[in-house]
Design an enzyme around this catalytic site. Sequence first.
Site, PDB file in Angstrom:
ATOM      1  N   SER A  47       7.235  25.684  21.369  1.00  0.00           N
ATOM      2  CA  SER A  47       8.376  26.594  21.208  1.00  0.00           C
ATOM      3  C   SER A  47       8.471  27.509  22.432  1.00  0.00           C
ATOM      4  O   SER A  47       7.520  28.231  22.727  1.00  0.00           O
ATOM      5  CB  SER A  47       8.203  27.428  19.943  1.00  0.00           C
ATOM      6  OG  SER A  47       8.162  26.592  18.810  1.00  0.00           O
ATOM      7  N   ARG A  72       3.748  36.826  17.138  1.00  0.00           N
ATOM      8  CA  ARG A  72       3.437  36.272  18.464  1.00  0.00           C
ATOM      9  C   ARG A  72       2.957  37.356  19.433  1.00  0.00           C
ATOM     10  O   ARG A  72       3.282  37.343  20.620  1.00  0.00           O
ATOM     11  CB  ARG A  72       4.646  35.535  19.050  1.00  0.00           C
ATOM     12  CG  ARG A  72       5.165  34.396  18.217  1.00  0.00           C
ATOM     13  CD  ARG A  72       4.130  33.272  18.048  1.00  0.00           C
ATOM     14  NE  ARG A  72       4.702  32.176  17.274  1.00  0.00           N
ATOM     15  CZ  ARG A  72       4.624  32.056  15.971  1.00  0.00           C
ATOM     16  NH1 ARG A  72       4.005  32.976  15.252  1.00  0.00           N
ATOM     17  NH2 ARG A  72       5.159  31.023  15.355  1.00  0.00           N
ATOM     18  N   GLU A  78       8.568  32.880  24.934  1.00  0.00           N
ATOM     19  CA  GLU A  78       7.256  32.946  24.295  1.00  0.00           C
ATOM     20  C   GLU A  78       6.096  32.700  25.251  1.00  0.00           C
ATOM     21  O   GLU A  78       5.118  33.434  25.244  1.00  0.00           O
ATOM     22  CB  GLU A  78       7.200  31.958  23.132  1.00  0.00           C
ATOM     23  CG  GLU A  78       5.973  32.113  22.264  1.00  0.00           C
ATOM     24  CD  GLU A  78       6.062  31.324  20.977  1.00  0.00           C
ATOM     25  OE1 GLU A  78       5.069  30.678  20.622  1.00  0.00           O
ATOM     26  OE2 GLU A  78       7.124  31.348  20.322  1.00  0.00           O
TER      27      GLU A  78
END
Length: 339
Positions: free
Chosen positions: A239, A166, A335
């Site tokens: 998420s 990520r 995130e």
Amino acid sequence: MSLSIRQHVSLKPYNSFGVEVQARAFAEAHDDDEVREALAHARAHGLSLLVIGGGSNLLLTGDQDALVLRMASRGLRILADDGERVLVEAEAGEPWHPFVLWTLEQGLGGLENLSLIPGTVGAAPMQNIGAYGVELKDVFAGLTALDRQSGELRDFVLEECRFAYRDSLFKQQPGRWLILRVRFALSRRPTLHLDYGPVCQRLAEQGIERPTPKDVSRAICAIRSEKLPDPAQLGNAGSFFKNPVVSAERAARLRQQHADLVAYPQPDGQVKLAAGWLIERAGWKGFRDGDAGVHRLQALVLVNYGKASGRQLLDLARRIQVDVAARFGVELEIEPNVL
């Protein structure tokens, strides 16, 4: 085409959380020239430039005193095809999932595990998006970005992008690079990635013994649709927390205390923990405080039930972080980009 710039625009339609904030100025860029126009306008008026795609990886906690530029460039093309390996290029403003479906219609495999991820092609390298055992870096063949400091175009190859979980160079250097188009190496003879049990189980239930990339895509779309809320129906950014990576020793200690710990050994010897399992075990799944909540089916997803502010959602996220750290000694990292 000349860039159209509007003043004091609501960003509610442009962020998947559906948070009501305003941009001091707003524009949509359909090509490279309009991107350059936006940069020039921002400089001339002393404004910062906030570039967004689908707004699916954003948590906006207040009005944006900036020129918000939404990438709206479109275009899909095959650059090279040797009968097996195919080089495909997509403009930054292309919506991600329709792009994946387009590649499948061309008979190309490689992106099927990344089906139904929200957002745009240009935003995908920022996060090195990933799902079901595949990351963008696995099929990445290059991109073209504008250097906002020099105004020059630069082509990046895989090694220069510093892709990680990520993460990427473009996320590490915020405000430096504006991604214009991305290239992918796909295949007419794909190698399917079926490491995740739920995907294999879904295919088996359908009696599919020799799945095609389209079969895998359909299975993953079905799984994601069951687990994750549609942002058009319930505001969310997918998420919300990264899966934390810990040492093997820490994971072993946690497993002694929690035999059902969900964890995945990594090639470097560390262990990736399922953030959703940690949050659910801590009792947050289905929690709601006003219009800010945790999804009832997936603890990894924070949701806006209607009128939650970005600050309320961020406050809920902070409470979850503190609680998980206290219970498990594990730090959860947010995130989405918080602005």
